[in-house]
Design an enzyme around this catalytic site. Structure first.
Site, PDB file in Angstrom:
ATOM      1  N   VAL A  11       0.775  -1.144   0.010  1.00 41.67           N
ATOM      2  CA  VAL A  11      -0.126  -0.056   0.131  1.00 41.67           C
ATOM      3  C   VAL A  11       0.900   1.329  -0.020  1.00 41.67           C
ATOM      4  CG1 VAL A  11      -1.968   1.348   1.301  1.00 41.67           C
ATOM      5  CG2 VAL A  11      -1.883  -1.135   1.186  1.00 41.67           C
ATOM      6  N   THR A 121      -5.504  -0.907   6.811  1.00 45.62           N
ATOM      7  CA  THR A 121      -6.914  -1.410   7.466  1.00 45.62           C
ATOM      8  C   THR A 121      -6.637  -1.424   8.936  1.00 45.62           C
ATOM      9  OG1 THR A 121      -6.964  -2.476   5.434  1.00 45.62           O
ATOM     10  CG2 THR A 121      -8.629  -3.158   7.234  1.00 45.62           C
ATOM     11  N   PHE A 153      -8.501   1.297  -1.017  1.00 45.81           N
ATOM     12  CA  PHE A 153      -9.171  -0.076  -1.511  1.00 45.81           C
ATOM     13  C   PHE A 153      -8.508  -0.734  -2.811  1.00 45.81           C
ATOM     14  CE2 PHE A 153     -12.225   2.824   0.355  1.00 45.81           C
ATOM     15  CZ  PHE A 153     -12.887   2.031   1.366  1.00 45.81           C
ATOM     16  N   LEU A 251     -18.544 -12.652  -7.799  1.00 49.52           N
ATOM     17  CA  LEU A 251     -19.474 -13.841  -7.698  1.00 49.52           C
ATOM     18  C   LEU A 251     -18.677 -14.765  -8.535  1.00 49.52           C
ATOM     19  CD1 LEU A 251     -22.948 -12.412  -7.955  1.00 49.52           C
ATOM     20  CD2 LEU A 251     -21.823 -13.399  -5.943  1.00 49.52           C
ATOM     21  N   CYS A 261      -5.428  -9.777   2.778  1.00 44.93           N
ATOM     22  CA  CYS A 261      -6.442  -8.905   3.264  1.00 44.93           C
ATOM     23  C   CYS A 261      -7.802  -9.691   3.573  1.00 44.93           C
ATOM     24  CB  CYS A 261      -6.769  -7.893   2.076  1.00 44.93           C
ATOM     25  SG  CYS A 261      -5.633  -6.932   1.805  1.00 44.93           S
TER      26      CYS A 261
HETATM   27  C1  UGA Z   1      -8.739  -6.907  -1.481  1.00 44.47           C
HETATM   28  C2  UGA Z   1      -9.730  -5.839  -1.869  1.00 44.47           C
HETATM   29  O1  UGA Z   1     -10.381  -6.259  -3.121  1.00 44.47           O
HETATM   30  C3  UGA Z   1      -9.610  -4.492  -2.047  1.00 44.47           C
HETATM   31  O2  UGA Z   1     -10.305  -3.479  -2.448  1.00 44.47           O
HETATM   32  C4  UGA Z   1      -8.653  -4.061  -0.703  1.00 44.47           C
HETATM   33  O3  UGA Z   1      -7.974  -2.709  -0.838  1.00 44.47           O
HETATM   34  C5  UGA Z   1      -7.504  -5.084  -0.425  1.00 44.47           C
HETATM   35  O4  UGA Z   1      -8.078  -6.387  -0.255  1.00 44.47           O
HETATM   36  C6  UGA Z   1      -6.958  -4.616   0.676  1.00 44.47           C
HETATM   37  O5  UGA Z   1      -7.573  -4.588   1.910  1.00 44.47           O
HETATM   38  O6  UGA Z   1      -5.796  -4.351   0.901  1.00 44.47           O
HETATM   39  P1  UGA Z   1      -6.899  -8.100  -2.829  1.00 44.47           P
HETATM   40  O7  UGA Z   1      -6.914  -8.703  -1.567  1.00 44.47           O
HETATM   41  O8  UGA Z   1      -5.629  -7.721  -3.528  1.00 44.47           O
HETATM   42  O9  UGA Z   1      -7.908  -6.918  -2.546  1.00 44.47           O
HETATM   43  O10 UGA Z   1      -7.586  -8.997  -4.001  1.00 44.47           O
HETATM   44  P2  UGA Z   1      -9.038  -9.296  -4.341  1.00 44.47           P
HETATM   45  O11 UGA Z   1      -8.765  -9.014  -5.916  1.00 44.47           O
HETATM   46  O12 UGA Z   1      -9.957  -8.767  -3.841  1.00 44.47           O
HETATM   47  O13 UGA Z   1      -8.975 -10.862  -4.201  1.00 44.47           O
HETATM   48  C7  UGA Z   1      -9.135 -11.715  -3.165  1.00 44.47           C
HETATM   49  C8  UGA Z   1      -9.046 -12.958  -3.118  1.00 44.47           C
HETATM   50  O14 UGA Z   1     -10.762 -13.193  -3.513  1.00 44.47           O
HETATM   51  C9  UGA Z   1      -8.150 -13.692  -4.120  1.00 44.47           C
HETATM   52  O15 UGA Z   1      -7.842 -14.983  -3.792  1.00 44.47           O
HETATM   53  C10 UGA Z   1      -9.471 -14.241  -5.405  1.00 44.47           C
HETATM   54  O16 UGA Z   1      -9.020 -14.959  -6.256  1.00 44.47           O
HETATM   55  C11 UGA Z   1     -10.657 -14.234  -4.733  1.00 44.47           C
HETATM   56  N1  UGA Z   1     -11.753 -14.126  -5.338  1.00 44.47           N
HETATM   57  C12 UGA Z   1     -12.107 -12.876  -5.769  1.00 44.47           C
HETATM   58  C13 UGA Z   1     -12.746 -14.882  -5.694  1.00 44.47           C
HETATM   59  O17 UGA Z   1     -12.646 -16.099  -5.383  1.00 44.47           O
HETATM   60  N2  UGA Z   1     -13.942 -14.756  -6.317  1.00 44.47           N
HETATM   61  C14 UGA Z   1     -14.188 -13.733  -6.968  1.00 44.47           C
HETATM   62  O18 UGA Z   1     -15.204 -13.496  -7.602  1.00 44.47           O
HETATM   63  C15 UGA Z   1     -13.204 -12.550  -6.747  1.00 44.47           C
END
Ligand code: UGA
Length: 433
Positions: A11, A121, A153, A251, A261
């Site tokens: 970040v 956070t 975010f 979804l 996170c």
């Molecule tokens: C997440 C949030 O999306 C950000 O908005 C936030 O700033 C960040 O945490 C944080 O708090 O620093 P991040 O962890 O980088 O971001 O990644 P995401 O894209 O949110 O994915 C998180 C996990 O969820 C991944 O393992 C991804 O594969 C999974 N995921 C995501 C799913 O299994 N299905 C989905 O539909 C979306």
């Protein structure tokens, strides 16, 4: 404007580089000298698309500086972004010792007005603890200061784009002076800016991450139901997503969420509610569902292959999501552990995360790292897809089929169309389709 960023992690670095890119002058304070040396040379310690290029550009323009010295950072500017880590403690709560240290050390060195901004956070009301700490350690109790919350975010893998084009900016402030600084800072941003109190801003961040995690666990349970009933989770998600109140994002069913996170923030949110006497049982279920995903996936593989002993299993994707080398809380870790227990032989490939994975799973009798996706599948009895890297989406499946011992794919990320893969002669097991 002149801006100081404390903490050169994900970040902090993105915040610093992006503010510099927007024409500000930025000083990043990072404790680890080796990291500072690397950054001064224009090398990013993390892999994030576009970050290194932007870092180099701003170094050349003289808009970004790095130091290990907090004093230098504080003399540089009165706008201080706190971007240090807030890792998880064994009891699930957030470890705020780094935030406390920054507040304490800053207070000791402060000579004039400072605006301390939480970007990491943090649990709701952390700003109050920061204020109390600053007040206690100030050399002169009359030095003015403000504490504000301006949560970030951004997502890993699309950090720069997310920072520069956010859906919204949330600012929790308590004084007009602080508010005016933010108005200047964000004047060129073309998105809603929500000004509120710090507690609300802190909660918006935690609640947003928990809500997104809830969406993922929800759709993952729906995926299980789809597998039992013959429905298609992708189409269910599409059908739900057209409803503006629901939305299609987050979804995508699969092997579960990982990263630095969601797992940590959901835990901390549950824990924080508990500290205030509330049982956030809904989120406990979100967590439970997510923790079960890797084991369910390996169970599915066991049903398909009967025994895994001495069978070569190829794993495509080790990072917790594409476009990053980050493996923190990645589902691949649990899958690998379970496969090792079953005495399978693992053949692993990831475009960026193999070096990090090797630190947890060194090469050995049961573990082999491949140089490309094709050598990973050579002689394999099954291919498991754990991260939806573009390289896998575009892979030559005809070639993959020829190389494998058995043409079996278990897709934990639903990257292929079932009919197309089956038409090539694969036994294909997507998630919830
Ligand atoms: C997440 C949030 O999306 C950000 O908005 C936030 O700033 C960040 O945490 C944080 O708090 O620093 P991040 O962890 O980088 O971001 O990644 P995401 O894209 O949110 O994915 C998180 C996990 O969820 C991944 O393992 C991804 O594969 C999974 N995921 C995501 C799913 O299994 N299905 C989905 O539909 C979306």
């Amino acid at each position: 404007m002149r801006i100081t960023v404390i903490g050169g992690g994900y970040v902090g670095l993105t915040t610093g580089v992006c503010f510099a890119h927007l024409g500000n002058e930025v000083m990043v304070v990072e404790k680890i000298p080796q990291k500072v040396e690397l950054l001064k040379k224009g090398r990013s310690p993390i892999y994030e698309p576009g970050l290194e290029e932007l870092l180099q550009e701003n170094l050349r323009e003289g808009r970004i500086h790095f130091t290990t010295d907090l004093r230098e950072g504080l003399e540089f500017s009165h706008v201080i972004f706190i971007c240090v880590g807030t890792p998880q403690k064994p009891d699930g709560s957030a470890d705020l010792s780094q935030v406390e240290e920054v507040a304490r050390e800053t207070a000791k060195l402060m000579k004039s007005y400072k605006l301390l901004i939480e970007k990491s956070t943090v649990p709701v009301n952390t700003h109050k603890l920061i204020k109390r700490t600053v007040q206690r350690y100030l050399k002169d109790p009359n030095i003015p200061y403000d504490v504000a919350s301006n949560p970030e975010f951004l997502r890993e893998g699309s950090a720069i784009e997310d920072f520069l084009k956010p859906d919204r900016i949330v600012v929790g402030v308590e004084s007009q002076r602080a508010k005016e600084i933010f108005e200047k800072l964000y004047k060129d941003f073309d998105c809603p800016i929500i000004y509120t109190d710090p507690a609300t801003a802190e909660l918006i961040k935690h609640a947003s991450n928990s809500f997104l995690a809830m969406k993922i666990s929800f759709i993952n349970m729906v995926a299980d139901l789809c597998e039992k009933t013959g429905a298609d989770v992708k189409l269910v998600a599409d059908g739900m997503g057209y409803d503006k109140r629901i939305g299609r994002a987050f979804l995508n069913a699969g092997i579960g969420y990982g990263g630095s996170c969601f797992p940590k923030d959901v835990k901390a949110f549950i824990r924080m509610a508990q500290d205030y006497g509330l049982n956030f049982g809904l989120l406990r279920e979100v967590e439970r569902i997510n923790q079960e995903r890797p084991a369910k996936f390996v169970e599915k593989l066991k049903k398909v292959l009967w025994s895994l002993k001495d069978k070569k299993i190829a794993l495509w994707g080790l990072s917790f999501k594409p476009n990053t080398d980050d493996i923190r809380e990645a589902p691949s870790i649990k899958v690998a552990e379970l496969l090792i227990k079953e005495n399978a032989l693992l053949s692993l490939y990831d475009p960026k995360a193999m070096e990090n994975f090797k630190l947890l799973f060194p090469e050995g009798k049961q573990i082999n790292y491949a140089k490309d996706p094709y050598s990973a599948v050579e002689g394999a009895s099954a291919l498991l897809i754990l991260t939806e890297w573009e390289e896998f989406v575009k892979a030559d499946l005809g070639k993959v089929k020829e190389l494998m011992e058995l043409p079996i794919i278990l897709d934990g990320r639903n990257i292929y169309e079932p009919q197309e893969v089956k038409a090539l002669g694969f036994e294909y097991y997507p998630t919830g389709r």
